[in-house]
Structures are given as structure tokens and as C-alpha cells.
Design a protein around this motif. Structure first.
Motif, PDB file in Angstrom:
ATOM      1  N   ALA A  42     -13.535   4.947  -5.374  1.00 32.67           N
ATOM      2  CA  ALA A  42     -12.232   5.161  -4.713  1.00 32.67           C
ATOM      3  C   ALA A  42     -11.590   3.925  -4.011  1.00 32.67           C
ATOM      4  CB  ALA A  42     -12.596   6.096  -3.570  1.00 32.67           C
ATOM      5  N   GLU A  43     -10.419   3.774  -4.276  1.00 33.71           N
ATOM      6  CA  GLU A  43      -9.672   2.590  -3.862  1.00 33.71           C
ATOM      7  C   GLU A  43      -8.327   2.763  -3.518  1.00 33.71           C
ATOM      8  OE1 GLU A  43      -9.515  -0.187  -7.185  1.00 33.71           O
ATOM      9  OE2 GLU A  43      -8.434   1.191  -8.613  1.00 33.71           O
ATOM     10  N   PRO A  44      -7.815   2.155  -2.238  1.00 24.55           N
ATOM     11  CA  PRO A  44      -6.425   2.356  -1.966  1.00 24.55           C
ATOM     12  C   PRO A  44      -5.438   2.108  -2.896  1.00 24.55           C
ATOM     13  CG  PRO A  44      -7.744   1.027  -0.269  1.00 24.55           C
ATOM     14  CD  PRO A  44      -8.680   1.100  -1.611  1.00 24.55           C
ATOM     15  N   GLU A  45      -4.416   2.811  -3.019  1.00 22.48           N
ATOM     16  CA  GLU A  45      -3.532   2.623  -4.044  1.00 22.48           C
ATOM     17  C   GLU A  45      -2.426   1.661  -3.393  1.00 22.48           C
ATOM     18  OE1 GLU A  45      -0.568   5.327  -5.113  1.00 22.48           O
ATOM     19  OE2 GLU A  45      -1.301   5.354  -7.259  1.00 22.48           O
ATOM     20  N   SER A  46      -2.159   0.611  -4.481  1.00 21.86           N
ATOM     21  CA  SER A  46      -1.055  -0.256  -3.924  1.00 21.86           C
ATOM     22  C   SER A  46       0.026  -0.080  -4.997  1.00 21.86           C
ATOM     23  CB  SER A  46      -1.428  -1.568  -3.829  1.00 21.86           C
ATOM     24  OG  SER A  46      -1.939  -2.096  -4.918  1.00 21.86           O
ATOM     25  N   ARG A  99       0.722  -1.069   0.027  1.00 18.84           N
ATOM     26  CA  ARG A  99       0.226   0.079  -0.006  1.00 18.84           C
ATOM     27  C   ARG A  99       0.949   1.324  -0.044  1.00 18.84           C
ATOM     28  NH1 ARG A  99      -4.993  -1.751  -1.615  1.00 18.84           N
ATOM     29  NH2 ARG A  99      -5.876  -3.076  -0.239  1.00 18.84           N
ATOM     30  N   THR A 100       0.152   2.370  -0.529  1.00 19.04           N
ATOM     31  CA  THR A 100       1.066   3.558  -0.738  1.00 19.04           C
ATOM     32  C   THR A 100       0.534   4.606   0.330  1.00 19.04           C
ATOM     33  OG1 THR A 100      -0.436   4.548  -2.395  1.00 19.04           O
ATOM     34  CG2 THR A 100       1.395   3.065  -3.270  1.00 19.04           C
ATOM     35  N   GLY A 101      -0.319   4.265   0.837  1.00 21.54           N
ATOM     36  CA  GLY A 101      -1.115   5.391   1.621  1.00 21.54           C
ATOM     37  C   GLY A 101      -1.857   6.376   0.821  1.00 21.54           C
ATOM     38  N   ARG A 102      -2.000   6.371  -0.253  1.00 27.90           N
ATOM     39  CA  ARG A 102      -2.806   7.274  -1.393  1.00 27.90           C
ATOM     40  C   ARG A 102      -4.110   6.563  -1.738  1.00 27.90           C
ATOM     41  NH1 ARG A 102       1.954   9.448  -5.071  1.00 27.90           N
ATOM     42  NH2 ARG A 102       1.402   7.429  -6.251  1.00 27.90           N
ATOM     43  N   GLU A 130      -1.789 -18.197  -9.888  1.00 27.32           N
ATOM     44  CA  GLU A 130      -2.135 -16.871  -9.741  1.00 27.32           C
ATOM     45  C   GLU A 130      -1.216 -15.877  -9.915  1.00 27.32           C
ATOM     46  OE1 GLU A 130      -3.665 -13.502  -9.935  1.00 27.32           O
ATOM     47  OE2 GLU A 130      -5.324 -15.138  -9.015  1.00 27.32           O
ATOM     48  N   GLN A 131      -1.479 -15.397 -11.145  1.00 31.64           N
ATOM     49  CA  GLN A 131      -0.181 -14.453 -12.010  1.00 31.64           C
ATOM     50  C   GLN A 131      -0.074 -13.140 -11.449  1.00 31.64           C
ATOM     51  OE1 GLN A 131       1.799 -16.905 -13.283  1.00 31.64           O
ATOM     52  NE2 GLN A 131       0.074 -18.118 -13.147  1.00 31.64           N
ATOM     53  N   GLY A 132      -1.136 -12.801 -10.802  1.00 35.17           N
ATOM     54  CA  GLY A 132      -1.328 -11.233 -10.344  1.00 35.17           C
ATOM     55  C   GLY A 132      -1.671 -10.333 -11.331  1.00 35.17           C
ATOM     56  N   GLU A 133      -1.927  -9.043 -10.988  1.00 34.25           N
ATOM     57  CA  GLU A 133      -2.093  -8.236 -11.945  1.00 34.25           C
ATOM     58  C   GLU A 133      -0.813  -7.375 -12.510  1.00 34.25           C
ATOM     59  OE1 GLU A 133      -4.880  -5.202 -10.416  1.00 34.25           O
ATOM     60  OE2 GLU A 133      -6.385  -6.823 -10.125  1.00 34.25           O
ATOM     61  N   SER A 139       6.816  -5.947 -17.177  1.00 34.63           N
ATOM     62  CA  SER A 139       7.495  -6.864 -16.699  1.00 34.63           C
ATOM     63  C   SER A 139       7.294  -6.778 -15.091  1.00 34.63           C
ATOM     64  CB  SER A 139       8.646  -6.988 -17.287  1.00 34.63           C
ATOM     65  OG  SER A 139       8.833  -7.668 -18.486  1.00 34.63           O
ATOM     66  N   PHE A 140       6.098  -6.608 -14.717  1.00 39.61           N
ATOM     67  CA  PHE A 140       6.058  -6.366 -13.282  1.00 39.61           C
ATOM     68  C   PHE A 140       4.617  -7.152 -12.865  1.00 39.61           C
ATOM     69  CE2 PHE A 140       4.810  -2.667 -15.473  1.00 39.61           C
ATOM     70  CZ  PHE A 140       3.419  -2.467 -15.288  1.00 39.61           C
ATOM     71  N   GLY A 141       4.464  -7.198 -11.478  1.00 38.01           N
ATOM     72  CA  GLY A 141       2.880  -7.600 -11.236  1.00 38.01           C
ATOM     73  C   GLY A 141       2.803  -7.690  -9.642  1.00 38.01           C
ATOM     74  N   ASP A 142       1.893  -8.245  -9.216  1.00 37.71           N
ATOM     75  CA  ASP A 142       1.611  -8.518  -7.718  1.00 37.71           C
ATOM     76  C   ASP A 142       1.252  -9.853  -7.514  1.00 37.71           C
ATOM     77  OD1 ASP A 142      -1.025  -8.483  -8.501  1.00 37.71           O
ATOM     78  OD2 ASP A 142      -1.640  -6.451  -7.529  1.00 37.71           O
ATOM     79  N   ASP A 143       0.805 -10.141  -6.417  1.00 37.47           N
ATOM     80  CA  ASP A 143       0.472 -11.505  -5.989  1.00 37.47           C
ATOM     81  C   ASP A 143      -0.972 -11.785  -6.272  1.00 37.47           C
ATOM     82  OD1 ASP A 143      -0.801 -10.252  -3.908  1.00 37.47           O
ATOM     83  OD2 ASP A 143       0.327 -11.122  -2.239  1.00 37.47           O
ATOM     84  N   GLY A 144      -1.897 -10.755  -6.742  1.00 40.36           N
ATOM     85  CA  GLY A 144      -3.092 -10.817  -7.139  1.00 40.36           C
ATOM     86  C   GLY A 144      -4.104 -10.895  -5.636  1.00 40.36           C
ATOM     87  N   GLY A 145      -3.501 -10.310  -4.811  1.00 43.43           N
ATOM     88  CA  GLY A 145      -4.097 -10.512  -3.621  1.00 43.43           C
ATOM     89  C   GLY A 145      -5.061  -9.008  -3.502  1.00 43.43           C
ATOM     90  N   THR A 146      -4.862  -8.064  -4.297  1.00 44.55           N
ATOM     91  CA  THR A 146      -5.718  -6.756  -4.462  1.00 44.55           C
ATOM     92  C   THR A 146      -5.933  -6.296  -5.921  1.00 44.55           C
ATOM     93  OG1 THR A 146      -3.715  -5.366  -4.659  1.00 44.55           O
ATOM     94  CG2 THR A 146      -4.487  -5.902  -2.314  1.00 44.55           C
ATOM     95  N   HIS A 147      -7.173  -5.718  -6.019  1.00 45.64           N
ATOM     96  CA  HIS A 147      -7.460  -5.359  -7.513  1.00 45.64           C
ATOM     97  C   HIS A 147      -7.482  -4.034  -7.735  1.00 45.64           C
ATOM     98  CE1 HIS A 147      -9.460  -5.051 -11.157  1.00 45.64           C
ATOM     99  NE2 HIS A 147     -10.562  -4.489 -10.734  1.00 45.64           N
ATOM    100  N   SER A 148      -6.705  -3.525  -8.770  1.00 48.40           N
ATOM    101  CA  SER A 148      -6.661  -1.939  -9.183  1.00 48.40           C
ATOM    102  C   SER A 148      -7.549  -1.724 -10.347  1.00 48.40           C
ATOM    103  CB  SER A 148      -5.230  -1.633  -9.630  1.00 48.40           C
ATOM    104  OG  SER A 148      -4.993  -0.229 -10.115  1.00 48.40           O
ATOM    105  N   GLN A 149      -8.579  -1.218  -9.885  1.00 44.60           N
ATOM    106  CA  GLN A 149      -9.850  -0.832 -11.125  1.00 44.60           C
ATOM    107  C   GLN A 149      -9.269   0.282 -11.900  1.00 44.60           C
ATOM    108  OE1 GLN A 149     -12.532  -2.381 -11.440  1.00 44.60           O
ATOM    109  NE2 GLN A 149     -12.813  -1.413 -13.609  1.00 44.60           N
TER     110      GLN A 149
END
Length: 528
Positions: A75-79, A13-16, A263-266, A226-236
């Protein structure tokens, strides 16, 4: 995935908060009413602003106020994403002899195995652009001279320009796609004459979304992520940006996970959602896993129903190490080369030398597989501009080599990238209608209508050829009616005294393209 060094910015999380506004909602008024402050550049095309809580307010309370405002759509928390680094295992901390390579294997063995030399026979990529969202590039590398079409800095955490790359990941990735080719320097980029849109990112949701939109607005043929996350959150907001780019026919390519997980993540799982891999028509882009030289999935690479296809990301891999791909690297020492205490490491020992120059490295990973697919997509899209972005995606899937047999499988998706076969298939996709024209000769009350046609295609595309001709007739100025559909080249017509006749032809080719009827008839005649 964690690598031998931390990514340019910490993940999580970025806090934004990323706020998507409804039509005509004033950003300043929304921010003032909800007690937040602007924290990053807006994304106007997506009606999005990036804010943070003000006056010591908590993130949860700020989210609640924003979501209660009728002018706020979402509105969604930024990661923050993580780069798809090479696996963090002991083999990357020490030199590894190339014991897995057969005699005669070259530094760039993967280029030939992907069929790029065959692709280059017809597609050299001139005018093609590949956008790369990453850590920037070493713009001073001689093998990138003249290759950067534009450089955009969307990294809020750094003041360095996009043509600097302290990390090295971006330089390595971008060079695999579009390093100088046939210039007697270094390596051959897969896209030959393609140029780069370099987008330096801090990998936050908003930065990535801005990068995707910017790539689409710049007319990129393909975009590599060439990046990604663990799929635990979704960025709309990232999903919205992906939809924006897909609508503009950008071929989106994302690296799958650098772990053997399903799970390849976003953003990979946004391009090929769960369960859609086996459907060749499904998805909004390509989620790319890594293969190794023996045509098996690399042990560190993602698998499962979110995989579109594979490309080479290592010479060989084991649960404890991998031999990476040879490509460009910055001159300055990068974080992954330095020793670390936690975890204990002596550095990656990945830097390599060619012709006395040490600005090269061996790096493995899905990060290295993806840009080769992006380059192939750019070659195909530039070769045949009549194709949509999603059609290019399907061509790459169909053309992939399938070591395990036919169809899709969870290890390599639709198979391993075959750029030569993809270019060959794209050459034969005919979307241009043929042309024809009729003439006539009168013999008393008989009119002999003749016609000829051609099915042109710009080189090196292959025309399908004319299948048949339609002859249309208008009597007395009335609308045309088709009176023949034939492979013949002539037709006799009996004329009636005093009647006005008009004739036009429409050719139909073997691909089903039909010539529109001309605004004016080819033949006009009146019976007598």
C-alpha cells in the motif's frame, strides 16, 4: 516541470492510496475491513485497487491498517506526475526570430537530422502502433485523420473524451510521432504510416499504470511518456506496470527532466536507473533528453547517468529561452497561450500558421524529443518482428550519432537518435533459420548424397546467408548422428548389405541460426 501554464491537474499527493493485493484477495472485503473506499477503477492485471480513507480517517492511519492486513501485498500513497512541459522562461512569452537557423532550414529540420527519410526507404510503419499517454489529442485535426487506432480515457478528473485536448501537449507530442505523412497536409510524422493508441491520463500513479497496461494489452510497439516527477517519490504500481509492458516487448520511452539535473524522475529513472546509462544492455527502456540543432544538449534538458540517448527538442536554447519544434496544435486557445499574473506572463506566443491554418505551434522540451524516439522504435519493431523490445532499445542506442566521439557521455547518453541507422541495423538482424533438403543417387554400393539450401528473409530484411551444412545419418532406425559439417554440397557413403540408412541435413547461417532436423528424413535407403 512547471511551464507557462499549469498541467491538466496539480502535481503532488492525491490523497488516495494504491493497494496491491495478494493472490485471490477479495478487494471488497479488504476495503471493508480496513475502513477505506474505492476511489478509482482497479487495475486487475496488476491486482491493484485505488482507495481513499473513509469516515474522516487520516491517510497515515489508513495506510497503517492496509499494511497490517495480510491480504495486502503493498500500500502506497498515490502521487501525480507532471507533464514534461517546455521550460517556463521569458523567451516562451514573446516571439523569437529564428536567428539560430542556417539558411535553408525548414520547419521540420529535425526530421532529416534524425535520418527519418533514410529510415522510410525501408520502413514506412504500416501496421506499427505508438501509444501516447498524455492529455489526449485533437481528433479533428486534419493531419490526424485516420491515425487514431483507439482512444482510451483514463482521466478521472475530466469527462472529455481522449480525442479532445484542451491542453495541447498531447496533440503536439502525438503528432511528432504519427501525424499523417505524404498526405499534402501539415507535417510529416516520424513514424510515417504508424497509428496511435491515444491514452488520456490525469497523470496519477494509477492512471499512468492503467495506461501502460492498456498499451501493452493493445499490442503497442512503443509507448511514449512525456511526463515525470522530481524523483522524490517512488510509485511501485507504475514500476509493476512497466515490468508488465517490458515482458510483452513494448519499447518504453520517457522524457527526461526539463531541467539540467541528473535526477530525471519517474518514469524515466525506472527505465534507465541511476548509474546504468553507460551500460548499453542495462535498463528497461529509453530515457530521452533533448538536443538542439548544433548537436549539443539543450540547456533546459536533463543529463547524467539516467540518460539513454537524445533527440532534438529545440532549434536552439539558452538559459533564458528556447525555440521549439514545429508540430500540430488544437484549434482552440490553450492555457499556456493566455496571459497569467503569477508568474507574470503574456502567454507563450507559440502558435504558428502553415498554409493559412493556425492549428500548429512551436514547443520545446524533452517532451518533444521523446515521441520521435518512440516512432523510431515502432518503425524498427514493425520492420523486424523477430526482435524483442529490449533488443530494439539496444539497436537505437548503438545506432545513435555520437557528436562527442564514441561511447556514452552524460550530456547526450549514447548519442542523438539516428532512425536511418537504426532501421539499417535492424534489417540485418537475422533470426530466421535457413532451409535445406537432401537427395541421393545410388551407384552400386555407393550412395552419393547431395543437398541444397536457401536462407530466405522477408523483404526488406537482409538474410545473412548459409555458412555450412550438417549431414546427419541414422542407422537401423537409431537416433541421428552428425557425420559431416561442411560447406560442400555432396558426400559419398559406402552402403553395407542389409542395413537401413536415413539421411537429413540442417543448414546453419552466418548469424548462427540452425535449421531443425526434419520430422522425416530426406533420404531413406537400404544396402544390398
Amino acid at each position: 516541470m512547471a511551464g507557462t501554464a499549469a498541467p491538466a491537474a496539480a502535481a503532488g499527493r492525491t490523497g488516495r492510496i494504491v493497494v496491491t493485493l495478494r493472490e485471490d484477495a477479495p478487494p471488497r472485503a479488504v476495503a471493508a475491513r480496513t475502513g477505506v473506499t474505492r476511489a478509482a477503477p482497479a487495475i486487475p492485471r496488476l491486482r491493484a485497487i485505488v482507495v481513499r480513507p473513509a469516515g474522516g480517517a487520516g491517510l497515515r492511519a489508513a495506510l497503517a491498517r492496509l499494511r497490517a492486513d495480510p491480504r495486502v501485498l503493498r500500500a502506497e500513497p498515490e502521487s501525480r506526475f507532471e507533464l514534461r512541459y517546455e521550460p517556463d522562461d521569458p523567451a516562451l512569452a514573446a516571439a523569437e526570430p529564428d536567428a539560430g537557423a542556417a539558411a535553408g532550414t525548414t520547419l521540420q529540420w529535425y526530421v532529416r537530422r534524425h535520418g527519418f527519410p533514410r529510415a522510410w526507404e525501408h520502413a514506412r510503419g504500416r501496421g506499427a502502433t505508438v501509444a501516447v499517454i498524455d492529455t489526449g489529442v485533437d481528433g479533428g485535426h486534419p493531419d490526424l485523420a485516420g491515425k487514431v487506432d483507439r482512444a482510451l480515457d483514463f482521466d478521472d478528473d475530466s469527462s472529455a473524451p481522449a480525442t479532445e485536448d484542451a491542453d495541447g501537449h498531447g496533440t503536439h507530442v502525438a503528432s511528432l510521432a504519427c501525424a499523417g505523412t505524404d498526405n499534402d497536409i501539415g507535417i510529416a510524422g516520424a513514424g510515417f504510416d504508424c497509428r496511435l493508441i491515444v491514452i488520456r491520463s490525469d497523470l496519477t500513479d494509477s492512471s499512468v499504470a492503467r495506461g501502460i497496461v492498456a498499451a501493452a494489452d493493445a499490442g503497442a510497439h512503443a509507448l511514449n511518456m512525456s511526463f515525470g516527477d522530481d524523483g522524490g517519490t517512488h510509485s511501485q504500481i507504475v514500476e509493476d506496470a512497466i515490468a508488465y509492458a517490458v515482458a510483452r516487448d513494448v519499447v518504453l520511452v520517457a522524457a527526461a527532466a526539463d531541467e539540467p539535473v541528473e535526477e530525471q524522475g519517474e518514469p524515466a529513472n525506472l527505465l534507465q536507473p541511476t548509474g546504468t546509462g553507460p551500460d548499453i544492455a542495462a535498463g528497461r527502456g529509453l530515457s530521452v533528453t533533448a538536443a538542439q540543432m548544433d548537436d549539443r544538449r539543450a540547456t533546459f534538458a536533463g543529463r547524467g547517468s539516467q540518460i539513454s540517448l537524445a533527440a532534438y527538442g529545440a532549434l536552439r536554447s539558452t538559459p533564458t529561452g528556447a525555440r521549439g519544434l514545429f508540430a500540430l496544435y488544437p484549434r482552440a486557445t490553450t492555457p499556456r497561450e493566455r496571459p497569467t499574473l503569477v508568474p507574470p506572463s503574456v502567454g507563450c506566443d507559440c502558435r504558428a500558421t502553415l498554409d493559412g491554418e493556425s492549428h500548429y505551434a512551436f514547443l520545446p522540451g524533452t517532451s518533444m524529443a521523446a515521441p520521435q524516439v518512440a516512432a523510431a522504435a515502432a518503425l524498427v519493431g514493425r520492420l523486424n518482428p523477430d526482435l524483442s523490445g529490449l533488443e530494439v532499445v539496444r539497436i537505437l542506442k548503438r545506432a545513435a550519432r555520437r557528436p562527442a566521439g564514441t561511447g556514452w557521455d552524460p550530456e547526450l547518453g549514447w548519442g542523438i537518435l539516428d532512425a536511418g541507422a537504426a532501421v539499417g541495423a535492424a534489417r540485418r538482424v537475422d533470426r530466421r533459420p535457413p532451409t535445406s533438403r537432401a537427395t541421393a543417387r545410388r551407384r552400386g554400393r555407393t550412395l552419393v548424397v547431395r543437398w541444397r539450401g536457401r536462407d530466405p528473409a522477408p523483404a526488406p530484411l537482409v538474410a545473412s546467408g548459409i555458412r555450412r551444412y550438417e549431414l546427419h545419418r541414422s542407422l537401423g532406425g537409431r537416433p541421428y548422428r552428425r557425420i559431416a559439417s561442411t560447406r560442400r554440397r555432396s558426400l559419398r557413403q559406402r552402403l553395407r548389405p542389409g542395413r537401413a540408412y536415413a539421411y537429413a541435413t540442417a543448414a546453419v547461417d552466418r548469424a548462427g541460426n540452425r535449421e531443425p532436423l526434419p520430422a522425416r528424413p530426406d533420404v531413406r535407403v537400404r544396402g544390398r
